[in-house]
Design an enzyme around this catalytic site. Structure first.
Site, mmCIF file in Angstrom:
data_model
loop_
_atom_site.group_PDB
_atom_site.id
_atom_site.type_symbol
_atom_site.label_atom_id
_atom_site.label_comp_id
_atom_site.label_asym_id
_atom_site.label_seq_id
_atom_site.Cartn_x
_atom_site.Cartn_y
_atom_site.Cartn_z
ATOM 1 N N TYR A 163 -4.615 1.564 -4.670
ATOM 2 C CA TYR A 163 -4.756 0.180 -4.179
ATOM 3 C C TYR A 163 -6.107 -0.401 -4.600
ATOM 4 C CZ TYR A 163 -4.561 -3.612 -0.653
ATOM 5 O OH TYR A 163 -4.548 -4.829 0.006
ATOM 6 N N TYR A 219 -9.856 -7.134 6.641
ATOM 7 C CA TYR A 219 -8.663 -6.669 7.373
ATOM 8 C C TYR A 219 -8.043 -7.825 8.158
ATOM 9 C CZ TYR A 219 -9.624 -1.973 5.910
ATOM 10 O OH TYR A 219 -9.797 -0.858 5.135
ATOM 11 N N THR A 262 0.861 -1.191 0.000
ATOM 12 C CA THR A 262 0.000 0.000 0.000
ATOM 13 C C THR A 262 0.896 1.239 0.000
ATOM 14 O OG1 THR A 262 -0.083 -0.128 2.414
ATOM 15 C CG2 THR A 262 -1.975 -1.010 1.222
HETATM 16 P P1 NDP Z 1 2.828 -7.888 4.239
HETATM 17 O O1 NDP Z 1 3.216 -6.470 4.061
HETATM 18 O O2 NDP Z 1 2.776 -8.465 5.607
HETATM 19 O O3 NDP Z 1 3.779 -8.829 3.333
HETATM 20 C C1 NDP Z 1 3.930 -8.504 1.994
HETATM 21 C C2 NDP Z 1 4.780 -9.549 1.296
HETATM 22 O O4 NDP Z 1 4.864 -9.161 -0.099
HETATM 23 C C3 NDP Z 1 6.192 -9.623 1.809
HETATM 24 O O5 NDP Z 1 6.678 -10.959 1.708
HETATM 25 C C4 NDP Z 1 6.955 -8.733 0.823
HETATM 26 O O6 NDP Z 1 8.329 -9.044 0.683
HETATM 27 C C5 NDP Z 1 6.239 -9.053 -0.459
HETATM 28 N N1 NDP Z 1 6.434 -8.013 -1.481
HETATM 29 C C6 NDP Z 1 6.105 -6.705 -1.421
HETATM 30 N N2 NDP Z 1 6.488 -6.070 -2.543
HETATM 31 C C7 NDP Z 1 7.089 -7.012 -3.324
HETATM 32 C C8 NDP Z 1 7.719 -6.990 -4.590
HETATM 33 N N3 NDP Z 1 7.788 -5.865 -5.317
HETATM 34 N N4 NDP Z 1 8.230 -8.136 -5.088
HETATM 35 C C9 NDP Z 1 8.161 -9.288 -4.373
HETATM 36 N N5 NDP Z 1 7.571 -9.381 -3.174
HETATM 37 C C10 NDP Z 1 7.053 -8.249 -2.648
HETATM 38 O O7 NDP Z 1 1.405 -8.003 3.505
HETATM 39 P P2 NDP Z 1 0.110 -8.863 3.895
HETATM 40 O O8 NDP Z 1 0.495 -10.225 4.260
HETATM 41 O O9 NDP Z 1 -0.719 -8.062 4.806
HETATM 42 O O10 NDP Z 1 -0.662 -8.869 2.482
HETATM 43 C C11 NDP Z 1 -0.538 -9.932 1.560
HETATM 44 C C12 NDP Z 1 -1.528 -9.672 0.432
HETATM 45 O O11 NDP Z 1 -2.859 -9.622 0.948
HETATM 46 C C13 NDP Z 1 -1.297 -8.360 -0.316
HETATM 47 O O12 NDP Z 1 -1.561 -8.529 -1.686
HETATM 48 C C14 NDP Z 1 -2.321 -7.455 0.311
HETATM 49 O O13 NDP Z 1 -2.658 -6.399 -0.547
HETATM 50 C C15 NDP Z 1 -3.465 -8.418 0.526
HETATM 51 N N6 NDP Z 1 -4.421 -7.988 1.525
HETATM 52 C C16 NDP Z 1 -4.019 -7.789 2.820
HETATM 53 C C17 NDP Z 1 -4.940 -7.405 3.751
HETATM 54 C C18 NDP Z 1 -4.578 -7.204 5.171
HETATM 55 O O14 NDP Z 1 -5.451 -6.750 5.915
HETATM 56 N N7 NDP Z 1 -3.382 -7.503 5.619
HETATM 57 C C19 NDP Z 1 -6.345 -7.165 3.395
HETATM 58 C C20 NDP Z 1 -6.645 -7.415 2.022
HETATM 59 C C21 NDP Z 1 -5.707 -7.812 1.139
HETATM 60 P P3 NDP Z 1 9.446 -8.325 1.655
HETATM 61 O O15 NDP Z 1 9.327 -9.035 2.973
HETATM 62 O O16 NDP Z 1 10.719 -8.576 0.944
HETATM 63 O O17 NDP Z 1 9.053 -6.894 1.760
#
Ligand code: NDP
Length: 240
Positions: free
Chosen positions: A147, A179, A86
């Site tokens: 987003y 969430y 985000t």
């Molecule tokens: P986190 O921020 O906890 O983890 C994100 C993960 O994505 C990390 O492993 C990060 O790697 C990786 N990542 C980010 N950017 C890149 C990139 N450019 N290339 C490769 N890997 C990348 O996120 P969440 O677990 O909360 O979210 C996971 C998914 O669920 C996302 O798509 C999010 O939009 C979606 N989502 C989450 C919600 C929530 O409430 N948490 C709600 C709705 C949807 P690194 O550790 O190296 O940064």
């Protein structure tokens, strides 16, 4: 041996729970991550799941990363597009960079990974793709034009690719989490989070495991008749 499953953004948060669940179900799991080497190393040491670093928003890096995974582990039969970020801001303050980063990391990434695995899945006559969308792609959210657009795009992407894959044994589904208690949501100010939880009928944030169990259900060999769906996992917050 179990099917090879690639989870993007699999080293933290929801992705980590998805990796652990898939591993527990007998899949040969591979995680991808973007930049946090310490978290990835800790994750791999704890779970035994190998982590491959490449930027999912970069078409060439994804192609190279998936080629390496297929050489070292095996052909990717299950793909979970989970990586996401985000960069919140209201429209009148949002920079082009904030727009572009979020669109490319959340949405273009799905094109990049699917493009890299689709030929193999078509040739083998089997594939399972799950794209992680969001409640905010369904309902919109203040301060998240970038987003919400990216996640809403994922839902359309899913339905279109599902139609293309259906005759080839490839299912494509999306999950729209509400969430969920991860670093992403911990970045929300506490007073805002309190208001969000008050609007969740189940009365709590989601757990990463709530999303992981939905992934397991959708990627099963037996789930071949489920395609083009978006499954909402949001504690009843938005009934779409
Ligand atoms: P986190 O921020 O906890 O983890 C994100 C993960 O994505 C990390 O492993 C990060 O790697 C990786 N990542 C980010 N950017 C890149 C990139 N450019 N290339 C490769 N890997 C990348 O996120 P969440 O677990 O909360 O979210 C996971 C998914 O669920 C996302 O798509 C999010 O939009 C979606 N989502 C989450 C919600 C929530 O409430 N948490 C709600 C709705 C949807 P690194 O550790 O190296 O940064």
């Amino acid at each position: 041996m179990g099917r090879v499953a690639l989870v993007t953004g699999g080293t933290r948060g929801i992705g980590e729970a998805i990796c652990v669940a898939l591993q527990g179900a007998g899949y040969r799991v591979v995680a991808n991550y973007g930049g946090n080497d310490a978290a990835a190393q800790e994750f791999s040491a704890r779970t035994g799941v190998p982590a491959y670093k490449f930027d999912v928003s970069d078409f060439d890096a994804v192609a190279a990363g998936i080629t390496q995974i297929e050489r070292e582990v095996g052909a990717v039969e299950v793909l979970v597009n989970n990586a996401g970020i985000t960069r919140d801001s209201t429209m009148h303050k949002m920079s082009y960079q904030q727009w572009e980063q979020v669109i490319h990391t959340n949405l273009t990434s799905c094109f990049n990974t699917c493009r890299a695995v689709i030929d193999g899945m078509r040739e083998r006559g089997f594939g399972r793709i799950v794209n992680i969308g969001s409640i905010n792609g369904q309902a919109g959210q203040y301060g998240q034009v970038n987003y919400a657009a990216a996640k809403s795009g994922i839902h359309g992407f899913t339905k279109a690719l599902a139609q293309e894959g259906a005759a080839k044994g490839i299912t494509v589904n999306a999950i729209a989490p509400g969430y969920v208690d991860t670093d992403m949501v911990r970045a929300v100010p506490p007073q805002v989070l309190e208001k969000i939880i008050a609007r969740i009928p189940v009365g709590r944030l989601g757990k990463p495991e709530d999303i992981a169990r939905t992934v397991l259900f959708l990627v099963a060999d037996e789930a071949g008749f489920i395609t083009g769906s978006t499954v909402s996992v949001n504690g009843g917050q938005h009934m779409y």
